[in-house]
Design an enzyme around this catalytic site. Structure first.
Site, PDB file in Angstrom:
ATOM      1  CG  HIS A 298      -2.017  -0.976   1.189  1.00  0.00           C
ATOM      2  ND1 HIS A 298      -2.699  -1.299   0.036  1.00  0.00           N
ATOM      3  CD2 HIS A 298      -2.579  -1.722   2.183  1.00  0.00           C
ATOM      4  CE1 HIS A 298      -3.626  -2.215   0.313  1.00  0.00           C
ATOM      5  NE2 HIS A 298      -3.578  -2.478   1.597  1.00  0.00           N
TER       6      HIS A 298
ATOM      7  CE1 TYR B 195     -13.231  -3.291  -5.842  1.00  0.00           C
ATOM      8  CE2 TYR B 195     -15.205  -2.515  -6.958  1.00  0.00           C
ATOM      9  CZ  TYR B 195     -14.604  -3.250  -5.947  1.00  0.00           C
ATOM     10  OH  TYR B 195     -15.381  -3.945  -5.053  1.00  0.00           O
TER      11      TYR B 195
ATOM     12  N   GLY C 155     -18.634  -4.864  -2.786  1.00  0.00           N
ATOM     13  CA  GLY C 155     -18.016  -4.961  -4.098  1.00  0.00           C
ATOM     14  C   GLY C 155     -18.817  -4.314  -5.205  1.00  0.00           C
TER      15      GLY C 155
END
Length: 291
Positions: free
Chosen positions: A99, A194, A252
């Site tokens: 990260h 994403y 999600g």
């Protein structure tokens, strides 16, 4: 959660100053694969996909569960040593998670050489904020004695203000993604979003496969896309024997931010979004539209 600050960025206690100071000396291998991300942008989703591609190609037998402790800068409470030390003794092929931004990551990740490959996964920041908020609550409930009253202390409004000001763990979202985005013309890097992975997982698997230079047939690609869907990945994480993995996946979906952001919060966020990203070429999708 016990926190500390290092070079202007807030970190959790399990990312210690000692770990961060060791990053410049971490040695990369020519076949290393790195997944770099801001928290709650799809790290475990891409790890699942990459692990299954490597398995199908016969390049590694390790599952995403086997690689669950691969966050480079962490010292997981369950382990006797920090991840970067354990990775030094791990067999190849290594899939390394981080990260950290380029300024804090090892030089071999920030400026990769040879065949090192870095996948950067990014997500629209409004959904990141909501996911990060719930994840923070789950971590406190599961790991700290005051978890039952965590929601009282960490309200959505308070977390929103911290996120917008960049005072959350791992720092300002926009600074983080932009620092990696500067690498977009380097062929060592692959950038995924994403929202694109969710919309067309088969195309995402093909893109990852091609980047990793493996050849799989269409039937295998479709199978991997199904096996690494968010629904199936959430089940895999939920069944994990590793406690921290069980709280990694929530909904999600794209657009859940609308259930949390007030109109005033959305306008304030949009203003920062434009201030930070305008002219950079980096855009995000917010439930069917790009801001």
């Amino acid at each position: 959660m016990p926190l500390h600050e290092y070079k202007g960025i807030v970190y959790p206690f399990f990312v210690s100053r000692e770990n961060l100071e060791a990053m410049p000396n971490f040695r990369m291998r020519d076949d290393d694969i790195v997944i770099a991300s801001y928290p709650k942008t799809g790290t475990n989703w891409i790890l699942e996909m990459v692990s299954r591609v490597l398995q199908a190609a016969g390049r590694s037998e390790m599952t995403s569960e086997d690689r669950a402790f691969a966050k480079l800068e962490f010292h997981h409470p369950e382990l006797p040593q920090t991840t970067h030390v354990l990775l030094e003794d791990s067999p190849s092929l290594r899939v390394i998670l981080t990260h950290l931004g380029p300024d804090a990551a090892p030089p071999g990740i920030a400026h990769p050489q040879g065949n090192v490959k870095v996948i950067v996964i990014m997500r629209n920041p409004k959904d990141v904020a909501v996911s990060y908020y719930h994840f923070s609550l789950d971590i406190m409930r599961n790991y700290f004695y005051f978890g039952r009253i965590a929601a009282y202390f960490v309200t959505w409004d308070r977390f929103f203000n911290l996120f917008l000001s960049g005072e959350v763990v791992f720092g300002d979202f926009f600074d983080h993604v932009l620092s990696w985005w500067e690498k977009r013309h380097d062929p060592h890097f692959l950038f995924l979003k994403y929202e694109d992975v969710q919309r067309n997982p088969t195309d995402a698997v093909k893109t990852v496969m091609e980047f990793l230079e493996v050849d799989l047939d269409d039937v295998t690609i479709r199978r991997i896309a199904e096996e690494s869907s968010f629904h199936n990945m959430k089940e895999t994480l939920g069944d994990s024997h590793l406690k921290h993995r069980t709280v990694m996946a929530r909904k999600g979906v794209v657009g859940d931010w609308k259930n949390y952001f007030t109109p005033e919060q959305s306008r304030a966020f949009d203003a920062k979004y434009r201030e930070k990203l305008e002219g950079t070429g980096l855009e995000f999708e917010f439930e069917g539209s790009i801001l």
